[in-house]
Design a protein around this motif. Structure first.
Motif, PDB file in Angstrom:
ATOM      1  N   SER A  47       0.835  -1.219   0.000  1.00  0.00           N
ATOM      2  CA  SER A  47       0.000   0.000   0.000  1.00  0.00           C
ATOM      3  C   SER A  47       0.859   1.255   0.000  1.00  0.00           C
ATOM      4  O   SER A  47       0.584   2.212  -0.733  1.00  0.00           O
ATOM      5  CB  SER A  47      -0.930  -0.008   1.212  1.00  0.00           C
ATOM      6  N   GLN A  48       1.905   1.249   0.818  1.00  0.00           N
ATOM      7  CA  GLN A  48       2.823   2.391   0.875  1.00  0.00           C
ATOM      8  C   GLN A  48       3.482   2.617  -0.478  1.00  0.00           C
ATOM      9  O   GLN A  48       3.571   3.757  -0.958  1.00  0.00           O
ATOM     10  CB  GLN A  48       3.894   2.135   1.936  1.00  0.00           C
ATOM     11  N   PHE A  49       3.921   1.534  -1.115  1.00  0.00           N
ATOM     12  CA  PHE A  49       4.582   1.649  -2.414  1.00  0.00           C
ATOM     13  C   PHE A  49       3.636   2.218  -3.460  1.00  0.00           C
ATOM     14  O   PHE A  49       4.010   3.115  -4.230  1.00  0.00           O
ATOM     15  CB  PHE A  49       5.104   0.290  -2.869  1.00  0.00           C
ATOM     16  N   LEU A  50       2.402   1.728  -3.506  1.00  0.00           N
ATOM     17  CA  LEU A  50       1.454   2.188  -4.521  1.00  0.00           C
ATOM     18  C   LEU A  50       1.050   3.642  -4.284  1.00  0.00           C
ATOM     19  O   LEU A  50       0.878   4.414  -5.238  1.00  0.00           O
ATOM     20  CB  LEU A  50       0.222   1.288  -4.529  1.00  0.00           C
ATOM     21  N   ASP A  51       0.904   4.035  -3.025  1.00  0.00           N
ATOM     22  CA  ASP A  51       0.581   5.437  -2.712  1.00  0.00           C
ATOM     23  C   ASP A  51       1.688   6.364  -3.197  1.00  0.00           C
ATOM     24  O   ASP A  51       1.428   7.380  -3.866  1.00  0.00           O
ATOM     25  CB  ASP A  51       0.375   5.618  -1.203  1.00  0.00           C
ATOM     26  N   GLU A  52       2.924   6.026  -2.853  1.00  0.00           N
ATOM     27  CA  GLU A  52       4.055   6.903  -3.189  1.00  0.00           C
ATOM     28  C   GLU A  52       4.357   6.885  -4.693  1.00  0.00           C
ATOM     29  O   GLU A  52       4.615   7.935  -5.280  1.00  0.00           O
ATOM     30  CB  GLU A  52       5.288   6.483  -2.393  1.00  0.00           C
ATOM     31  N   SER A  53       4.326   5.713  -5.300  1.00  0.00           N
ATOM     32  CA  SER A  53       4.672   5.638  -6.722  1.00  0.00           C
ATOM     33  C   SER A  53       3.604   6.297  -7.595  1.00  0.00           C
ATOM     34  O   SER A  53       3.933   6.954  -8.592  1.00  0.00           O
ATOM     35  CB  SER A  53       4.875   4.184  -7.149  1.00  0.00           C
ATOM     36  N   SER A  54       2.332   6.153  -7.232  1.00  0.00           N
ATOM     37  CA  SER A  54       1.282   6.778  -8.042  1.00  0.00           C
ATOM     38  C   SER A  54       1.344   8.298  -7.953  1.00  0.00           C
ATOM     39  O   SER A  54       1.050   8.999  -8.924  1.00  0.00           O
ATOM     40  CB  SER A  54      -0.100   6.282  -7.610  1.00  0.00           C
ATOM     41  N   SER A  55       1.751   8.824  -6.791  1.00  0.00           N
ATOM     42  CA  SER A  55       1.851  10.276  -6.649  1.00  0.00           C
ATOM     43  C   SER A  55       3.046  10.841  -7.407  1.00  0.00           C
ATOM     44  O   SER A  55       3.036  12.002  -7.827  1.00  0.00           O
ATOM     45  CB  SER A  55       1.952  10.657  -5.166  1.00  0.00           C
ATOM     46  N   ILE A  56       4.083  10.023  -7.606  1.00  0.00           N
ATOM     47  CA  ILE A  56       5.298  10.485  -8.277  1.00  0.00           C
ATOM     48  C   ILE A  56       5.294  10.137  -9.767  1.00  0.00           C
ATOM     49  O   ILE A  56       5.618  10.970 -10.618  1.00  0.00           O
ATOM     50  CB  ILE A  56       6.551   9.904  -7.579  1.00  0.00           C
ATOM     51  N   PHE A  57       4.915   8.905 -10.111  1.00  0.00           N
ATOM     52  CA  PHE A  57       4.852   8.488 -11.513  1.00  0.00           C
ATOM     53  C   PHE A  57       3.587   9.004 -12.191  1.00  0.00           C
ATOM     54  O   PHE A  57       3.563   9.181 -13.406  1.00  0.00           O
ATOM     55  CB  PHE A  57       4.859   6.959 -11.617  1.00  0.00           C
ATOM     56  N   GLY A  58       2.523   9.198 -11.391  1.00  0.00           N
ATOM     57  CA  GLY A  58       1.223   9.567 -11.948  1.00  0.00           C
ATOM     58  C   GLY A  58       0.302   8.359 -11.978  1.00  0.00           C
ATOM     59  O   GLY A  58       0.747   7.228 -12.221  1.00  0.00           O
ATOM     60  N   ASP A  59      -0.980   8.580 -11.733  1.00  0.00           N
ATOM     61  CA  ASP A  59      -1.947   7.485 -11.684  1.00  0.00           C
ATOM     62  C   ASP A  59      -2.079   6.736 -13.006  1.00  0.00           C
ATOM     63  O   ASP A  59      -2.485   5.567 -13.032  1.00  0.00           O
ATOM     64  CB  ASP A  59      -3.335   8.014 -11.280  1.00  0.00           C
ATOM     65  N   ALA A  60      -1.762   7.392 -14.115  1.00  0.00           N
ATOM     66  CA  ALA A  60      -2.000   6.794 -15.432  1.00  0.00           C
ATOM     67  C   ALA A  60      -0.877   5.873 -15.897  1.00  0.00           C
ATOM     68  O   ALA A  60      -1.021   5.189 -16.915  1.00  0.00           O
ATOM     69  CB  ALA A  60      -2.213   7.894 -16.472  1.00  0.00           C
ATOM     70  N   ARG A  61       0.239   5.833 -15.169  1.00  0.00           N
ATOM     71  CA  ARG A  61       1.382   5.015 -15.612  1.00  0.00           C
ATOM     72  C   ARG A  61       1.038   3.522 -15.493  1.00  0.00           C
ATOM     73  O   ARG A  61       0.547   3.074 -14.463  1.00  0.00           O
ATOM     74  CB  ARG A  61       2.621   5.346 -14.788  1.00  0.00           C
ATOM     75  N   GLN A  62       1.337   2.756 -16.534  1.00  0.00           N
ATOM     76  CA  GLN A  62       1.056   1.329 -16.546  1.00  0.00           C
ATOM     77  C   GLN A  62       2.007   0.568 -15.614  1.00  0.00           C
ATOM     78  O   GLN A  62       3.182   0.920 -15.483  1.00  0.00           O
ATOM     79  CB  GLN A  62       1.192   0.760 -17.968  1.00  0.00           C
ATOM     80  N   CYS A  63       1.480  -0.479 -14.960  1.00  0.00           N
ATOM     81  CA  CYS A  63       2.314  -1.292 -14.082  1.00  0.00           C
ATOM     82  C   CYS A  63       1.879  -2.747 -14.143  1.00  0.00           C
ATOM     83  O   CYS A  63       0.781  -3.075 -14.604  1.00  0.00           O
ATOM     84  CB  CYS A  63       2.262  -0.782 -12.642  1.00  0.00           C
ATOM     85  N   VAL A  64       2.760  -3.628 -13.684  1.00  0.00           N
ATOM     86  CA  VAL A  64       2.473  -5.055 -13.583  1.00  0.00           C
ATOM     87  C   VAL A  64       2.911  -5.511 -12.197  1.00  0.00           C
ATOM     88  O   VAL A  64       4.029  -5.205 -11.764  1.00  0.00           O
ATOM     89  CB  VAL A  64       3.226  -5.869 -14.666  1.00  0.00           C
ATOM     90  N   ILE A  65       2.028  -6.219 -11.499  1.00  0.00           N
ATOM     91  CA  ILE A  65       2.351  -6.755 -10.179  1.00  0.00           C
ATOM     92  C   ILE A  65       2.381  -8.274 -10.286  1.00  0.00           C
ATOM     93  O   ILE A  65       1.364  -8.914 -10.559  1.00  0.00           O
ATOM     94  CB  ILE A  65       1.320  -6.305  -9.123  1.00  0.00           C
ATOM     95  N   ALA A  66       3.580  -8.846 -10.114  1.00  0.00           N
ATOM     96  CA  ALA A  66       3.760 -10.298 -10.222  1.00  0.00           C
ATOM     97  C   ALA A  66       3.884 -10.894  -8.831  1.00  0.00           C
ATOM     98  O   ALA A  66       4.688 -10.418  -8.016  1.00  0.00           O
ATOM     99  CB  ALA A  66       5.002 -10.617 -11.052  1.00  0.00           C
ATOM    100  N   ARG A  67       3.095 -11.916  -8.558  1.00  0.00           N
ATOM    101  CA  ARG A  67       3.128 -12.558  -7.237  1.00  0.00           C
ATOM    102  C   ARG A  67       2.987 -14.074  -7.384  1.00  0.00           C
ATOM    103  O   ARG A  67       2.420 -14.571  -8.353  1.00  0.00           O
ATOM    104  CB  ARG A  67       2.014 -12.013  -6.344  1.00  0.00           C
ATOM    105  N   GLU A  68       3.556 -14.785  -6.407  1.00  0.00           N
ATOM    106  CA  GLU A  68       3.480 -16.248  -6.364  1.00  0.00           C
ATOM    107  C   GLU A  68       3.991 -16.884  -7.669  1.00  0.00           C
ATOM    108  O   GLU A  68       3.452 -17.902  -8.116  1.00  0.00           O
ATOM    109  CB  GLU A  68       2.038 -16.709  -6.107  1.00  0.00           C
ATOM    110  N   MET A  69       5.004 -16.281  -8.265  1.00  0.00           N
ATOM    111  CA  MET A  69       5.502 -16.798  -9.546  1.00  0.00           C
ATOM    112  C   MET A  69       5.995 -18.235  -9.410  1.00  0.00           C
ATOM    113  O   MET A  69       6.667 -18.573  -8.434  1.00  0.00           O
ATOM    114  CB  MET A  69       6.609 -15.899 -10.088  1.00  0.00           C
ATOM    115  N   THR A  70       5.675 -19.036 -10.383  1.00  0.00           N
ATOM    116  CA  THR A  70       5.988 -20.467 -10.519  1.00  0.00           C
ATOM    117  C   THR A  70       5.194 -21.337  -9.555  1.00  0.00           C
ATOM    118  O   THR A  70       5.333 -22.567  -9.588  1.00  0.00           O
ATOM    119  CB  THR A  70       7.503 -20.788 -10.352  1.00  0.00           C
TER     120      THR A  70
END
Length: 353
Positions: A232-255
């Motif tokens: 949550s902290q990462f998404l709050d800070e990154s969206s405010s700096i990169f902008g809400d419209a920037r595309q992202c991918v969240i990878a979890r539990e890979m393999t």
């Protein structure tokens, strides 16, 4: 190399095995258990020795086939089938295995019936362990280093030891294996030709925001490792700096069984994951800044803007300052143009006054 198929009998059993920082994932991994002989006979002049298959009791260590040195061994990031034959041979042949978490790694070694002694080596004791390990290496030992998952030294212990060995002219050998950042990047759908691996962000908020600001201005795909409790902290800070419209991918539990690649904008991610609890370390990729090339204004356009400002009563220096603030053209270039086009006009006006 000639590979010859031999008759064999096998049974398949399902054995649950917890692996990865998220604990037991409920994944049941099929294990082939040999009853008689190996399924393959390897004939080669290269002298390649493969490790005994899992479950096959043996006292042979194959250590003579490895040169003394530090071996950085990649281990699975979730699925035990992702370990390589070479990694198994090195782990089985080493004199000692340095491990980030001996209990965690012990499960992997037990699964493959590897009995090499383990020694703890993590960020809290690596400075104390270095001299002990260095002494063993100088005595001719084969030392393998593994992390909890992935390649050692990549956001994991191992970098300082590798640097020390290089400075002491001790052999350092990478044994390639799974890597979360490469796995996530390859399947992300974001540009892969250029990327920046940031890893874990600093704990201090000021340093963290400063690093994010650097990443936000780069045109390459940005890759971060994020603990689940800091999502949550990462998404709050990154969206405010990169902008809400920037595309992202969240990878979890890979393999693993519940592998997920979530794709969308940072703004959407902030909303979706505000109510979702996730487990396990996350690999987050953010699209680089789209480099839209803006053509600098022509001399005619600059002249027109300067004329309007001077006609409205602004001085030459003020007009130059205002035009400079709205364009990428240097102040020196604009001032030179202003003098050339309007210098004599202003002199005449001054004389008439």
């Amino acid at each position: 190399m000639l590979i010859r198929r031999l008759p064999w009998s096998a049974i398949s059993i399902a054995a649950p095995f917890p692996f990865g920082s998220g604990g037991s994932s409920g994944l049941r991994i099929p294990i082939r258990k040999q009853l008689n002989s190996s399924p393959y006979s390897i004939c080669s002049s290269s002298g390649v020795n493969l490790p005994p298959p899992p479950g096959h009791e043996t006292d042979t260590r194959y250590s003579k086939s490895l040169k003394p040195g530090l071996y950085l061994v990649g281990t699975p990031i979730g699925n035990l089938e992702d370990i390589t034959l070479r990694a198994l041979r090195v782990l089985n042949s080493a004199d000692v295995i340095l491990s980030e978490d001996t209990r965690h790694s012990g499960k992997l070694l037990h699964h493959y019936n590897i009995k090499t002694p383990l020694m703890s080596y993590h960020k809290f004791n690596e400075s104390q362990r270095e001299q002990v390990v260095l002494r063993r290496l100088k005595q001719g030992d084969v030392v393998a280093l593994i992390s909890d998952a992935g390649m050692p030294g990549i956001s994991d212990p191992g970098m300082e030891l590798a640097k020390l060995c290089v400075s002491e002219n001790i052999l350092v050998v990478p044994i390639p294996g799974p890597c979360a950042l490469v796995s996530a990047l390859s399947a992300s759908g974001l540009p892969t030709d250029e990327f920046t691996f940031v890893g874990f962000l600093p704990k201090h908020s000021g340093s963290r925001r400063k690093r994010l600001m650097v990443s936000a201005d780069q045109t390459t795909t940005q890759i971060f490792y994020v603990p689940p409790h800091k999502l949550s902290q990462f998404l709050d800070e990154s969206s405010s700096i990169f902008g809400d419209a920037r595309q992202c991918v969240i990878a979890r539990e890979m393999t693993k069984l519940h592998e997920e690649f979530w794709r969308g904008t940072l703004g959407e991610a902030k909303e979706v994951f505000s109510t979702r609890q996730v487990k396990g370390e996350l690999t987050i990729l953010i699209q680089g800044q789209i480099n839209s090339k803006v053509e600098p204004p022509s001399d005619i356009e600059l002249e027109s803007e300067l004329r309007e400002l001077i006609a409205s009563g602004e001085s030459l220096s003020t007009a130059v300052k205002l035009v400079t603030g709205k364009t990428s053209v240097s102040r020196k270039t604009i001032y030179s143009l202003a003098l050339r086009k309007f210098g004599k006009q202003l002199e005449v006006e001054d004389d008439s006054n």
